[in-house]
Design an enzyme around this catalytic site. Structure first.
Site, short mmCIF file in Angstrom:
data_model
loop_
_atom_site.label_atom_id
_atom_site.label_comp_id
_atom_site.label_asym_id
_atom_site.label_seq_id
_atom_site.Cartn_x
_atom_site.Cartn_y
_atom_site.Cartn_z
N GLY A 33 -58.00 50.77 31.31
CA GLY A 33 -57.52 51.49 30.13
C GLY A 33 -56.95 50.50 29.12
O GLY A 33 -56.83 49.30 29.40
N LEU A 34 -56.60 51.00 27.98
CA LEU A 34 -56.07 50.15 26.91
C LEU A 34 -54.73 49.53 27.29
O LEU A 34 -54.03 50.02 28.18
CB LEU A 34 -55.87 50.99 25.64
CG LEU A 34 -57.13 51.56 24.98
CD1 LEU A 34 -56.74 52.55 23.89
CD2 LEU A 34 -58.00 50.44 24.41
N SER A 35 -54.38 48.46 26.60
CA SER A 35 -53.06 47.87 26.75
C SER A 35 -52.01 48.92 26.38
O SER A 35 -52.12 49.59 25.35
CB SER A 35 -52.93 46.66 25.82
OG SER A 35 -51.62 46.11 25.89
N GLY A 36 -51.01 49.11 27.25
CA GLY A 36 -49.97 50.10 26.98
C GLY A 36 -50.31 51.50 27.44
O GLY A 36 -49.52 52.43 27.23
N SER A 107 -60.07 45.53 31.71
CA SER A 107 -61.50 45.51 32.10
C SER A 107 -62.31 46.42 31.17
O SER A 107 -62.77 47.48 31.59
CB SER A 107 -61.68 45.90 33.56
OG SER A 107 -60.91 47.01 33.95
#
Length: 202
Positions: A33-36, A107
């Site tokens: 998933g996205l950063s944060g 990833s």
């Protein structure tokens, strides 16, 4: 060069024996998933939940890995792929040790995740898509990484200047913006627990 390498896997206890010792099935739980988005929060919370219920886990987190074993890699496409390749090989070692491995890595592409899956093994790769929306991830960004990326100070930043490809058929999707952390961890635990339970009748 490879002709001089002689593995010793046949001389050590096999995975099944170690799983029996730990009373669990080893799997790789791969958070993407996205950063944060909440990958690290969920993986560390799930580790505590599993541990409290008698299961032995190891968390592999992006920042920890990049500060150690992968500290020579950048964020180019080639280095991102090598980063995940090395992590997948480490996961495979944990897998053969009977350990449940919880991985928290952006990833970002299907190609990268498919490479990890092929190294680890389809049946042992449990993909969790942390689908928290981009605007929520930016709001949570205490490190200011998104702001730097939008100002051009961080190149190849996933979600801003580099794409994130949504997994097509993950084991589970979870949006951490829609419920409290403990509820998300409990939801994950209930879904994953049957996968790691050892069938003592076999």
């Amino acid at each position: 060069m490879t002709t001089n390498i002689h593995t010793t896997f046949d001389k050590i206890y096999d995975r099944r024996k170690k799983e029996e010792f730990l009373n669990q099935l080893s799997k790789v739980i791969w958070f993407t998933g996205l950063s944060g988005s909440g990958k690290t929060t969920l993986s560390s919370g799930l580790e505590k939940k599993f541990f409290a219920n008698g299961h032995f886990c190891q968390v592999l987190d992006s920042d920890n890995i990049r500060s150690g074993i992968n500290n020579n890699l950048t964020f180019t496409e080639a280095d991102r792929k090598e980063n995940i390749r090395r992590i997948a090989e480490v996961c495979k070692l944990y897998l053969n040790s009977g350990v449940i491995t919880l991985c928290a890595f952006i990833s970002p592409t299907n190609d990268i995740r498919d490479m990890a899956r092929s190294i680890i093994g389809e049946e042992d790769f449990i993909e969790i898509h942390v689908s928290t929306p981009l605007d929520i991830c930016e709001e949570r960004d205490v490190k200011g990484l998104y702001a730097k990326a939008r100002n051009g100070k961080i190149p190849n930043f996933t979600g801003i200047s580099s794409p994130f490809e949504v997994p097509e058929d993950p084991f589970m999707r979870i949006d951490t913006s829609t419920q409290p952390e403990d509820a998300s961890v409990e939801q994950l635990f209930e879904k994953i627990l049957p996968v790691v339970k050892l069938d003592t009748k076999k």
